[in-house]
Design a protein around this motif. Structure first.
Motif, PDB file in Angstrom:
ATOM      1  N   GLN A 142      14.920 -47.804  16.508  1.00 17.90           N
ATOM      2  CA  GLN A 142      13.826 -48.603  15.973  1.00 17.90           C
ATOM      3  C   GLN A 142      12.650 -48.561  16.929  1.00 17.90           C
ATOM      4  O   GLN A 142      12.822 -48.688  18.132  1.00 17.90           O
ATOM      5  CB  GLN A 142      14.321 -50.037  15.795  1.00 17.90           C
ATOM      6  N   SER A 143      11.438 -48.379  16.367  1.00 17.28           N
ATOM      7  CA  SER A 143      10.248 -48.410  17.214  1.00 17.28           C
ATOM      8  C   SER A 143       9.104 -49.089  16.457  1.00 17.28           C
ATOM      9  O   SER A 143       8.955 -48.868  15.260  1.00 17.28           O
ATOM     10  CB  SER A 143       9.852 -46.998  17.641  1.00 17.28           C
ATOM     11  N   GLN A 147      10.375 -51.317  19.787  1.00 13.48           N
ATOM     12  CA  GLN A 147      11.529 -52.192  20.009  1.00 13.48           C
ATOM     13  C   GLN A 147      11.134 -53.657  19.851  1.00 13.48           C
ATOM     14  O   GLN A 147      11.917 -54.463  19.383  1.00 13.48           O
ATOM     15  CB  GLN A 147      12.125 -51.956  21.411  1.00 13.48           C
ATOM     16  N   ALA A 148       9.938 -53.989  20.287  1.00 13.90           N
ATOM     17  CA  ALA A 148       9.462 -55.371  20.197  1.00 13.90           C
ATOM     18  C   ALA A 148       7.964 -55.371  19.941  1.00 13.90           C
ATOM     19  O   ALA A 148       7.244 -54.505  20.427  1.00 13.90           O
ATOM     20  CB  ALA A 148       9.767 -56.122  21.494  1.00 13.90           C
ATOM     21  N   VAL A 149       7.539 -56.323  19.153  1.00  8.77           N
ATOM     22  CA  VAL A 149       6.112 -56.496  18.906  1.00  8.77           C
ATOM     23  C   VAL A 149       5.864 -57.994  18.748  1.00  8.77           C
ATOM     24  O   VAL A 149       6.645 -58.700  18.111  1.00  8.77           O
ATOM     25  CB  VAL A 149       5.649 -55.692  17.661  1.00  8.77           C
ATOM     26  N   ILE A 150       4.818 -58.465  19.384  1.00  6.80           N
ATOM     27  CA  ILE A 150       4.452 -59.876  19.292  1.00  6.80           C
ATOM     28  C   ILE A 150       3.124 -59.952  18.560  1.00  6.80           C
ATOM     29  O   ILE A 150       2.141 -59.330  18.976  1.00  6.80           O
ATOM     30  CB  ILE A 150       4.349 -60.525  20.689  1.00  6.80           C
ATOM     31  N   ILE A 164       7.155 -51.368  11.571  1.00  2.00           N
ATOM     32  CA  ILE A 164       8.329 -51.100  12.389  1.00  2.00           C
ATOM     33  C   ILE A 164       9.052 -49.921  11.745  1.00  2.00           C
ATOM     34  O   ILE A 164       9.327 -49.938  10.534  1.00  2.00           O
ATOM     35  CB  ILE A 164       9.261 -52.319  12.463  1.00  2.00           C
ATOM     36  N   ARG A 221      16.085 -59.946   9.074  1.00  4.31           N
ATOM     37  CA  ARG A 221      15.230 -60.798   9.915  1.00  4.31           C
ATOM     38  C   ARG A 221      16.130 -61.854  10.537  1.00  4.31           C
ATOM     39  O   ARG A 221      17.007 -62.415   9.884  1.00  4.31           O
ATOM     40  CB  ARG A 221      14.145 -61.480   9.094  1.00  4.31           C
ATOM     41  N   HIS A 232      15.086 -67.390  15.730  1.00  7.04           N
ATOM     42  CA  HIS A 232      15.723 -67.854  16.964  1.00  7.04           C
ATOM     43  C   HIS A 232      16.825 -68.871  16.676  1.00  7.04           C
ATOM     44  O   HIS A 232      16.604 -69.860  16.002  1.00  7.04           O
ATOM     45  CB  HIS A 232      14.669 -68.457  17.893  1.00  7.04           C
ATOM     46  N   THR A 246      12.728 -61.944  14.470  1.00  5.94           N
ATOM     47  CA  THR A 246      13.061 -60.610  14.938  1.00  5.94           C
ATOM     48  C   THR A 246      13.512 -59.786  13.737  1.00  5.94           C
ATOM     49  O   THR A 246      14.368 -60.214  12.966  1.00  5.94           O
ATOM     50  CB  THR A 246      14.208 -60.681  15.967  1.00  5.94           C
ATOM     51  N   PHE A 276      15.060 -56.122  12.311  1.00  6.41           N
ATOM     52  CA  PHE A 276      15.790 -54.946  12.751  1.00  6.41           C
ATOM     53  C   PHE A 276      16.421 -54.241  11.560  1.00  6.41           C
ATOM     54  O   PHE A 276      16.582 -54.815  10.483  1.00  6.41           O
ATOM     55  CB  PHE A 276      16.839 -55.305  13.808  1.00  6.41           C
TER      56      PHE A 276
END
Length: 92
Positions: free
Chosen positions: A5-6, A8-11, A20, A35, A38, A84, A86
């Motif tokens: 996955q790219s 990996q992280a995005v804010i 993504i 999804r 938290h 998040t 994925f």
């Protein structure tokens, strides 16, 4: 083998857009998007089963490019869909 996955992280801030990508070195049969907020269990969003397929749900859409062995998730961030994201996949 798990897909890559790219990014990996995005804010992102509310109202911003993100893409993504989920790639595999093996042929993809299906791609699953999830999804996770938290402290909560992952929530299934959608499955794409064939090349060229596109699906949408709320402000989230996804495409599946079988030739490139890639799926892309497009989203506009809001408080309702923060979390998040994925992918998972079935490969050959």
């Amino acid at each position: 083998q798990q897909p890559v996955q790219s990014p990996q992280a995005v804010i992102l801030r509310e109202g911003e857009n993100a893409v993504i990508n989920c790639n595999s070195s093996k042929a993809l049969y299906s791609v699953h998007w999830y999804r996770q907020k938290h402290g909560e269990a992952p929530v299934f969003l959608m499955i794409l089963l064939k090349g060229g397929e596109q699906k949408s749900h709320d402000k989230i859409s996804a495409t599946f490019n079988e030739k490139k062995q890639q799926s892309s998730l497009y989203l506009m961030v809001s408080q309702l869909n923060s979390g998040t994201y994925f992918c998972g996949a079935e490969t050959q």
